[in-house]
Design a protein around this motif. Structure first.
Motif, PDB file in Angstrom:
ATOM      1  N   VAL A  30     -61.735  67.365 -72.127  1.00  0.00           N
ATOM      2  CA  VAL A  30     -60.368  66.980 -72.451  1.00  0.00           C
ATOM      3  C   VAL A  30     -60.016  65.767 -71.600  1.00  0.00           C
ATOM      4  CG1 VAL A  30     -57.944  67.653 -72.448  1.00  0.00           C
ATOM      5  CG2 VAL A  30     -59.693  69.348 -72.986  1.00  0.00           C
ATOM      6  N   VAL A  31     -59.548  64.686 -72.242  1.00  0.00           N
ATOM      7  CA  VAL A  31     -59.102  63.482 -71.554  1.00  0.00           C
ATOM      8  C   VAL A  31     -57.574  63.471 -71.565  1.00  0.00           C
ATOM      9  CG1 VAL A  31     -59.172  60.964 -71.465  1.00  0.00           C
ATOM     10  CG2 VAL A  31     -61.150  62.240 -72.321  1.00  0.00           C
ATOM     11  N   LEU A  32     -56.980  63.364 -70.395  1.00  0.00           N
ATOM     12  CA  LEU A  32     -55.525  63.385 -70.269  1.00  0.00           C
ATOM     13  C   LEU A  32     -55.020  61.990 -69.902  1.00  0.00           C
ATOM     14  CD1 LEU A  32     -55.225  66.675 -68.192  1.00  0.00           C
ATOM     15  CD2 LEU A  32     -55.156  66.415 -70.685  1.00  0.00           C
ATOM     16  N   GLU A  33     -54.230  61.405 -70.759  1.00  0.00           N
ATOM     17  CA  GLU A  33     -53.719  60.042 -70.567  1.00  0.00           C
ATOM     18  C   GLU A  33     -52.201  60.064 -70.487  1.00  0.00           C
ATOM     19  OE1 GLU A  33     -52.620  56.391 -70.090  1.00  0.00           O
ATOM     20  OE2 GLU A  33     -54.756  56.898 -69.993  1.00  0.00           O
ATOM     21  N   LYS A  34     -51.683  59.538 -69.397  1.00  0.00           N
ATOM     22  CA  LYS A  34     -50.238  59.491 -69.190  1.00  0.00           C
ATOM     23  C   LYS A  34     -49.555  58.602 -70.215  1.00  0.00           C
ATOM     24  CE  LYS A  34     -46.862  58.127 -65.658  1.00  0.00           C
ATOM     25  NZ  LYS A  34     -46.712  57.625 -64.254  1.00  0.00           N
ATOM     26  N   GLY A  35     -50.187  57.494 -70.588  1.00  0.00           N
ATOM     27  CA  GLY A  35     -49.586  56.546 -71.516  1.00  0.00           C
ATOM     28  C   GLY A  35     -49.638  57.017 -72.949  1.00  0.00           C
ATOM     29  N   GLY A  36     -49.003  56.235 -73.796  1.00  0.00           N
ATOM     30  CA  GLY A  36     -48.927  56.595 -75.198  1.00  0.00           C
ATOM     31  C   GLY A  36     -50.058  56.084 -76.051  1.00  0.00           C
ATOM     32  N   SER A  37     -51.035  55.429 -75.435  1.00  0.00           N
ATOM     33  CA  SER A  37     -52.158  54.890 -76.192  1.00  0.00           C
ATOM     34  C   SER A  37     -53.385  54.820 -75.287  1.00  0.00           C
ATOM     35  CB  SER A  37     -51.832  53.487 -76.723  1.00  0.00           C
ATOM     36  OG  SER A  37     -51.580  52.601 -75.647  1.00  0.00           O
ATOM     37  N   PRO A  38     -54.585  54.794 -75.863  1.00  0.00           N
ATOM     38  CA  PRO A  38     -55.779  54.599 -75.035  1.00  0.00           C
ATOM     39  C   PRO A  38     -55.713  53.239 -74.339  1.00  0.00           C
ATOM     40  CG  PRO A  38     -56.358  55.278 -77.268  1.00  0.00           C
ATOM     41  CD  PRO A  38     -54.906  54.942 -77.283  1.00  0.00           C
ATOM     42  N   GLY A  39     -56.204  53.176 -73.110  1.00  0.00           N
ATOM     43  CA  GLY A  39     -56.183  51.909 -72.388  1.00  0.00           C
ATOM     44  C   GLY A  39     -54.778  51.401 -72.142  1.00  0.00           C
ATOM     45  N   ALA A  40     -53.832  52.304 -71.891  1.00  0.00           N
ATOM     46  CA  ALA A  40     -52.432  51.886 -71.734  1.00  0.00           C
ATOM     47  C   ALA A  40     -52.251  50.919 -70.572  1.00  0.00           C
ATOM     48  CB  ALA A  40     -51.547  53.117 -71.545  1.00  0.00           C
ATOM     49  N   ALA A  41     -52.978  51.136 -69.478  1.00  0.00           N
ATOM     50  CA  ALA A  41     -52.859  50.222 -68.336  1.00  0.00           C
ATOM     51  C   ALA A  41     -53.442  48.858 -68.677  1.00  0.00           C
ATOM     52  CB  ALA A  41     -53.557  50.815 -67.115  1.00  0.00           C
ATOM     53  N   VAL A  42     -54.584  48.836 -69.349  1.00  0.00           N
ATOM     54  CA  VAL A  42     -55.188  47.563 -69.747  1.00  0.00           C
ATOM     55  C   VAL A  42     -54.239  46.793 -70.658  1.00  0.00           C
ATOM     56  CG1 VAL A  42     -57.150  46.477 -70.918  1.00  0.00           C
ATOM     57  CG2 VAL A  42     -57.517  48.512 -69.507  1.00  0.00           C
ATOM     58  N   HIS A  47     -52.569  40.102 -72.037  1.00  0.00           N
ATOM     59  CA  HIS A  47     -52.570  38.652 -72.241  1.00  0.00           C
ATOM     60  C   HIS A  47     -53.594  37.943 -71.357  1.00  0.00           C
ATOM     61  CE1 HIS A  47     -49.943  39.630 -68.904  1.00  0.00           C
ATOM     62  NE2 HIS A  47     -50.013  38.391 -68.470  1.00  0.00           N
ATOM     63  N   VAL A  48     -54.224  38.671 -70.433  1.00  0.00           N
ATOM     64  CA  VAL A  48     -55.176  38.058 -69.499  1.00  0.00           C
ATOM     65  C   VAL A  48     -56.581  38.150 -70.066  1.00  0.00           C
ATOM     66  CG1 VAL A  48     -56.113  38.163 -67.164  1.00  0.00           C
ATOM     67  CG2 VAL A  48     -53.696  38.669 -67.563  1.00  0.00           C
ATOM     68  N   ARG A  49     -57.329  37.054 -69.983  1.00  0.00           N
ATOM     69  CA  ARG A  49     -58.706  37.034 -70.473  1.00  0.00           C
ATOM     70  C   ARG A  49     -59.663  37.415 -69.348  1.00  0.00           C
ATOM     71  NH1 ARG A  49     -60.628  35.410 -75.037  1.00  0.00           N
ATOM     72  NH2 ARG A  49     -58.665  34.352 -75.539  1.00  0.00           N
ATOM     73  N   LEU A  50     -60.619  38.285 -69.659  1.00  0.00           N
ATOM     74  CA  LEU A  50     -61.595  38.713 -68.666  1.00  0.00           C
ATOM     75  C   LEU A  50     -62.637  37.631 -68.441  1.00  0.00           C
ATOM     76  CD1 LEU A  50     -60.566  41.471 -70.243  1.00  0.00           C
ATOM     77  CD2 LEU A  50     -62.340  42.486 -68.832  1.00  0.00           C
ATOM     78  N   THR A  81     -59.745  39.190 -74.192  1.00  0.00           N
ATOM     79  CA  THR A  81     -58.550  39.456 -73.407  1.00  0.00           C
ATOM     80  C   THR A  81     -58.444  40.972 -73.204  1.00  0.00           C
ATOM     81  OG1 THR A  81     -57.188  39.691 -75.384  1.00  0.00           O
ATOM     82  CG2 THR A  81     -57.336  37.480 -74.393  1.00  0.00           C
ATOM     83  N   GLY A  82     -57.534  41.378 -72.339  1.00  0.00           N
ATOM     84  CA  GLY A  82     -57.306  42.806 -72.182  1.00  0.00           C
ATOM     85  C   GLY A  82     -56.893  43.457 -73.485  1.00  0.00           C
ATOM     86  N   ARG A  83     -56.052  42.765 -74.251  1.00  0.00           N
ATOM     87  CA  ARG A  83     -55.619  43.308 -75.532  1.00  0.00           C
ATOM     88  C   ARG A  83     -56.801  43.496 -76.479  1.00  0.00           C
ATOM     89  NH1 ARG A  83     -52.842  46.755 -77.500  1.00  0.00           N
ATOM     90  NH2 ARG A  83     -51.110  46.038 -76.201  1.00  0.00           N
ATOM     91  N   ALA A  84     -57.711  42.532 -76.526  1.00  0.00           N
ATOM     92  CA  ALA A  84     -58.876  42.666 -77.397  1.00  0.00           C
ATOM     93  C   ALA A  84     -59.781  43.803 -76.940  1.00  0.00           C
ATOM     94  CB  ALA A  84     -59.659  41.353 -77.423  1.00  0.00           C
ATOM     95  N   TRP A  85     -59.886  43.988 -75.627  1.00  0.00           N
ATOM     96  CA  TRP A  85     -60.676  45.109 -75.089  1.00  0.00           C
ATOM     97  C   TRP A  85     -60.120  46.442 -75.603  1.00  0.00           C
ATOM     98  CZ3 TRP A  85     -61.417  46.200 -69.115  1.00  0.00           C
ATOM     99  CH2 TRP A  85     -62.648  46.851 -68.918  1.00  0.00           C
ATOM    100  N   VAL A  86     -58.791  46.549 -75.607  1.00  0.00           N
ATOM    101  CA  VAL A  86     -58.157  47.760 -76.111  1.00  0.00           C
ATOM    102  C   VAL A  86     -58.366  47.909 -77.613  1.00  0.00           C
ATOM    103  CG1 VAL A  86     -55.935  48.910 -76.484  1.00  0.00           C
ATOM    104  CG2 VAL A  86     -56.423  47.842 -74.278  1.00  0.00           C
ATOM    105  N   ASP A  87     -58.051  46.852 -78.356  1.00  0.00           N
ATOM    106  CA  ASP A  87     -58.052  46.954 -79.816  1.00  0.00           C
ATOM    107  C   ASP A  87     -59.452  47.123 -80.402  1.00  0.00           C
ATOM    108  OD1 ASP A  87     -55.329  46.691 -79.734  1.00  0.00           O
ATOM    109  OD2 ASP A  87     -55.299  44.573 -80.317  1.00  0.00           O
TER     110      ASP A  87
END
Length: 443
Positions: A30-42, A47-50, A81-87
């Protein structure tokens, strides 16, 4: 206890990689995530590119799980970007893991069932209790093992130069930010355009902010930045330039250097903030000796992050007193001692605690040290999953060879924008803040 699931805290890159490793071994998870989506912190630094390319950002077990779903892997050489990593990766991975991932679920405590941290009696025979809070209230989960991969993003270091909030910092928090602003957002842009901003920190978070503010100054000429450094000089803060083995990292430092040279940024050195005062609607930073800086409209305190250990008060941890990292790991990553080099790949042995079955992984396992690499986190959870499954040979085996990407200088590399203060790669008083990251400032 073997009938109970393994609880993973955090649905970021390392937490989801842990779940993929555990799922591959057939272990209920079981994975417990505080945020409302996977990778919420990322997503908060989307907007930042890795600096790292995709080849270093996808966990091996995750790739195998995703391949079975028909997932289209991004080009290994591209830098997301961080957003692309998430999406393109974290969201599909969470979908592939299915109902193993629970969102909007905050962990508020971890303990042994029926045992506080003081009681020894049959402690290791007891499963873990994980207390969580959701929109429907509180509940308790029972776990055979716990992997805390919750990161450090939620606990930024304060502006104060002594590790505590500066006087006035909390009262004026609405004008003190701890994240690199997304100036492409018109609402955010309006907070900085035509104004003066103090940028505190010397890592890649600070450099990224300085470059963004300098670009904004081309459009809004009254935009200014004051770069506040705790050290006595700029030194190697601009990094390795053309000698950097990660070209994007070197280019960032060069852009920041040009911003300073062009006069968009005024540099203040040897300044450790002790107090923030409000004067005529603006902010004034004051150091330990009473020196005051010019009034500014806002402050970016990009001084890194630290682990939140508050919900682990009943777990027996063995942490280094300086770094707050596992005691066996700390000597390998201590920025007060090491010069540029390579972080040794490591696993469950270096991550062990007196509480058998409990593991810190990912950036949180590094405490206040900044030398973290996503590939390192993926190797950590591979080893941890093997140990939980009873495969001790695989747990002790090293299956990662880290790339040598460091340049001796004041730059650091991470796959998550999490770090501590502002030391340098070649040693110094402490680690540094980082926001644009991807492979490693390796040791």
């Amino acid at each position: 206890m073997e009938n109970h699931p393994v609880v993973v805290i955090g649905a970021g890159p390392v937490g989801l990689a842990a779940a993929a490793e555990l799922a591959e071994r057939g272990l209920p998870t079981v994975v417990l995530e505080k945020g409302g989506s996977p990778g919420a912190a990322v997503a908060e630094w989307g907007h930042v590119r890795l600096f790292s390319p995709w080849r270093d950002l996808v966990a091996p077990a995750a790739a195998r799980l995703l391949a079975a779903t028909g997932w289209h892997r991004p080009d290994d050489g591209d830098h997301p970007t961080g957003r692309a990593w998430v999406d393109a990766y974290l969201t599909p991975l969470a979908t592939a893991l299915g109902d193993r991932v629970r969102l909007n679920t905050e962990v508020t405590g971890v303990t042994r069932r029926g045992r506080d941290r003081v009681v020894d009696t049959d402690r290791e025979d007891r499963p873990f209790t994980v207390r969580v809070r959701t929109a429907d209230g509180e509940e308790r989960l029972t776990a055979r093992a716990v992997v805390d991969a919750s990161g450090t993003w939620g606990a930024p270091n304060p502006l104060g130069g002594d590790g505590l909030p500066a006087l006035g910092e909390e009262a004026l928090a609405d004008r003190i930010a701890h994240r690199v602003p997304d100036l492409a957002d018109p609402a955010v842009r309006d907070r900085y355009a035509g104004r003066t901003t103090a940028v505190v920190g010397r890592g890649h978070s600070a450099l990224t902010a300085l470059v963004a503010l300098a670009a904004l100054a081309e459009e809004a000429p009254d935009t200014r930045a004051v770069w506040v450094l705790r050290r006595g000089g700029v030194g190697d803060a601009f990094g390795g330039g053309e000698a950097d083995r990660l070209p994007a990292r070197g280019a960032l430092g060069e852009r920041a250097r040009r911003a300073v040279d062009a006069g968009h940024v005024r540099v203040v050195t040897g300044f450790r903030t002790a107090e923030v005062r409000e004067r005529d609607g603006r902010l004034v930073l004051v150091d330990d000796d009473g020196r005051e800086l010019e009034p500014v409209d806002g402050v970016l305190a990009l001084t890194g992050f630290r682990p939140d250990l508050s919900f682990l008060s009943e777990i027996r941890l063995s942490l280094d007193p300086v770094l707050q990292a596992p005691v066996e790991l700390a000597p390998l990553i201590d920025p007060n001692v090491h010069s540029c080099g390579t972080v040794y790949p490591h696993g469950v042995r270096e991550l062990s605690h007196p509480e058998t079955g409990f593991h810190l992984a990912g950036m949180k396992s590094y405490g206040r040290a900044p030398t973290f690499l996503a590939l390192t986190g993926y190797e950590q959870v591979r080893s941890i999953a093997a140990r939980i499954a009873g495969d001790h040979a695989a747990a002790d085996r090293v299956e990662l060879t880290l790339p040598e990407t460091g340049v001796c200088g004041g730059s650091g590399l991470f796959d998550e924008p999490e770090a501590a203060d502002e030391g340098g790669c070649c040693g110094g008083p402490g680690p540094e803040a980082v926001e644009l990251t991807g492979t490693a400032r390796v040791r």
